[in-house]
Design an enzyme around this catalytic site. Structure first.
Site: not given
Length: 346
Positions: A53, A295
């Site tokens: 912005e 894993s």
């Protein structure tokens, strides 16, 4: 397509320019429109620097500055309402008396999450939100996952031969993927905040884990070495890039190397996820080895996976590739002799 959607698409295009530079902040783009003409554009360019912005409003020429108060501000993510490394963007919007703000998605970060919209409305500013919400949220998948699931976004990646092997039987390294695929992988390293490997991969392959084939920031290097047995002369410890070593021995920090102690008795993957959340690491590219990748798969703790298959190479009695589960094929591409498959978690 509505005018709001057209300008929000432009916000998304601008926001994407910050990929690889703004983490752990979100990607944000902003466009200022007066009477169907864009008079300002901006995006969050670098972590700690002005937000989208601010850059958008600052880009307006002196000639057009009187038009700001009668313009519509489009922003892909809800403007912040809190003080962080920079002041609240909502204050800037109110100060410039912008009459209307159109927002893509709400910010799930607890310090914002609706507070930005409330602050704008309290100042008498018209607010429209959830414009192209899914597209805006997808752009910030890593940030959103981190905020909502309290863990990093996980991308698994490995290369395998045509007979689904990732290394030779004696543990020797196989150079499986071609130069084009390697460049794609280095782009991913640039886009993700961190890259993770296991002990054996670090020891046998001695990888640098940089994105030397792609311009931009290198990722934070993560390695699992529970007993701290890896030799000091590995590329991982060259101190040219921050390296974090997950271990069960001690906590120590020197220049660009952090030894981070985790609980050996707990689930390894959960320990790593919890540690990375505390360290504000929001996205991880897991590159190996097979045991570590499996894993993550077995723990059902992953979001996307990329498998590169060399269709012309076989390794025979080599090290088997991981077995991906709970996955849906999203897309596929061919790069010479390599097939690259993109999966998402079901």
């Amino acid at each position: 397509m509505s005018a709001d959607e057209i300008y929000m698409h432009r916000c998304i295009e601008l926001a994407a320019k910050g990929i690889g530079y703004v983490a752990p902040n979100p990607l944000v783009g902003a466009v200022l429109v007066y009477n169907n003409s864009i008079i300002g554009e901006g995006y969050h360019q670098k972590y700690g620097k002005p937000h989208a912005e601010v850059n958008c409003i600052n880009s307006v020429t002196e000639h057009n500055r009187p038009l700001i108060k009668d313009s519509v501000l489009y922003v892909s993510l809800e403007p912040c309402a809190h003080f962080g490394k920079t002041p609240p963007c909502t204050d800037l919007i109110v100060k410039n008396k912008i009459r209307k703000v159109v927002i893509g998605s709400l910010d799930p970060f607890e310090a914002v999450n609706g507070k930005g919209i409330d602050k704008l409305k309290a100042a008498g500013i018209e607010v429209v939100y959830r414009v192209l919400e899914q597209e805006c949220a997808k752009l910030n998948k890593c940030f959103f996952t981190f905020q909502t699931k309290k863990r990093p976004y996980i991308l698994l990646k490995w290369a395998e031969t045509a007979d689904k092997k990732i290394a030779l039987s004696h543990g020797g390294r196989l150079f499986i993927s071609n130069d084009f695929s390697n460049r794609l992988v280095h782009r991913l390293r640039f886009e993700y905040q961190a890259i993770l490997v296991g002990t054996n991969t670090a020891k046998i392959d001695n990888p640098g884990l940089t994105n030397r084939l792609w311009n931009g920031n290198n990722p934070i290097r993560l390695v699992v070495d529970m007993e701290l047995k890896l030799p000091d002369d590995l590329y991982l410890f060259d101190q040219l890039q921050r390296t974090i070593v997950f271990n069960a021995v001690r906590n120590t920090e020197t220049e660009n190397i952090l030894l981070y102690k985790i609980d050996k008795g707990r689930n390894l993957i959960q320990e790593i996820m919890d540690a990375c959340f505390k360290l504000n690491i929001q996205s991880i590219l897991v590159e190996g080895g097979a045991k570590l990748l499996q894993s993550f798969i077995d723990a059902d703790n992953w979001d996307e996976a990329i498998i590169i298959t060399n269709n012309q190479m076989e390794a025979g009695n080599g090290l088997a590739a991981p077995n991906l589960k709970n996955a849906s094929l999203k897309s596929k591409q061919i790069l010479l002799n390599d097939t690259i498959q993109y999966f998402v978690h079901e």
